[in-house]
Design a protein around this motif. Structure first.
Motif: not given
Length: 380
Positions: A59-65
């Motif tokens: 799961x990518x980190x927050x900034x990726x979303x």
């Protein structure tokens, strides 16, 4: 709901000839739960590691979303919204950013609003924009005039009083903690297979900085809150939302909505529930399939969600006192209107029970007084 199909019988009829037809009628009101339970998605339709019932491989980190998903299509609505609570005074804060791409071909625009929820008075709010959409630069994910959002900062100003002075000004640093919370299935967000989807990139963030309203200044120092996203074709027919920071990295998120699509708008709201406890997201598996086990009762000023999954049962009661609630009207991409009733000083009671050899026992419980963030809304 009905569909018609035809089958060609090779060797007995010419190629392409219709040799038979049938009509299938399906009762959405009574059979929707069984339909959802029977859904099986082909692996090719999902991102790697995102099979229902299994945790994503990575799961990518927050900034990726956080960056915009809009790619120039008409009839789209994109939202970034942040809510937080000052632990010292109980003052709630709501910052709502929108990108609207009208269905009729008009130019896309950005706008939004800000609201403050003091512990000893009525909420106050102001709007910013609209401004023609422009691609953010310099690491920003949203820009509307002086209003700027980046993965680590929120700043801007909104409104003007009778003397021409700015009503609101804010400058907050955001420290995201915890993995993103997938209220909707991860595949729904990444593949855009539903009319709209929500995700919480930063469910247990901490905010530090100032919010000015008139002559007053609220200072936040590590205030708990979260930042969420919505992307789709517009607001739901009816909806309810809860964000509850439970402390120690635990959090509860609820999104219950009814689609505006024909045939679906008269169905009861489908509650998508995510409870993160000790690093585990419950219910396990695909949130959309788990939603069939939950029921929403939407009253005012109190609404409830009840449901069971595995050997557990979950009860959520949300209260939005009118004196702590602000009403805001929306314009959808197709020009229709909606209104929401939002409180960043709502109350919430959450209980988690587990069944064992001795029957049901209380596993965990949380009571939030004036620190839950909640909203109900509907098309007008």
């Amino acid at each position: 709901m009905h569909t018609t199909f035809a089958e060609t019988m090779t060797g007995q009829a010419r190629l392409g000839a219709i040799t038979g037809a049938a009509q299938l009628r399906f009762d959405l009101r009574r059979r929707l739960g069984r339909l959802l339970a029977s859904v099986r998605l082909h692996p090719d339709a999902l991102p790697p590691g995102a099979l229902p019932g299994k945790a994503p491989a990575s799961v990518p980190p927050a900034r990726a979303y956080l960056p915009s998903r809009w790619r120039g299509q008409p009839g789209r609505l994109e939202v970034w919204y942040t809510t937080l609570t000052d632990p010292a005074t109980g003052t709630g804060f709501w910052l709502h950013h929108e990108l609207v791409a009208p269905s009729g071909g008009q130019r896309a625009y950005t706008h939004g609003w800000v609201a403050l929820f003091p512990p000893d008075g009525a909420p106050v709010m102001a709007r910013f924009g609209p401004q023609p959409w422009r691609a953010p630069g310099g690491g920003a994910v949203f820009v509307c005039g002086d209003v700027v959002m980046t993965p680590t900062a929120l700043r801007g100003a909104a409104g003007a009083g009778h003397n021409g002075r700015t009503q609101f000004a804010w400058d907050l640093a955001a420290n995201a903690s915890g993995a993103p919370l997938f209220t909707f299935p991860r595949w729904a967000w990444e593949r855009e297979l539903l009319p709209a989807a929500q995700i919480v990139p930063a469910p247990t963030a901490r905010f530090t900085g100032t919010v000015q309203y008139g002559q007053s200044t609220v200072e936040y120092d590590g205030a708990p809150g979260g930042t969420a996203r919505i992307y789709g074709h517009g607001n739901a027919q009816r909806w309810a939302w809860l964000h509850a920071d439970l402390g120690d990295g635990d959090v509860c998120e609820v999104v219950a909505a009814v689609s505006t699509r024909p045939g679906l708008r008269f169905l009861p709201p489908l509650p998508l529930v995510r409870l993160r406890v000790d690093g585990e997201d419950l219910p396990a598996g695909d949130p959309l399939l788990a939603a069939r086990r939950f029921r929403l009762r939407l009253d005012s000023p109190r609404w409830t969600v009840r449901g069971r999954f595995g050997d557990r049962r979950l009860s959520i009661t949300v209260t939005q006192p009118p004196r702590r609630t602000v009403s805001v009207d929306y314009t959808n991409p197709d020009g229709t209107r909606a209104v929401c009733h939002n409180s960043e000083r709502a109350d919430a009671a959450i209980t988690l029970d587990r069944f064992g050899p001795d029957g049901w026992r209380r596993e965990r419980s949380w009571t939030l007084v004036g620190t839950a963030h909640a909203e109900v809304g509907a098309q007008t």
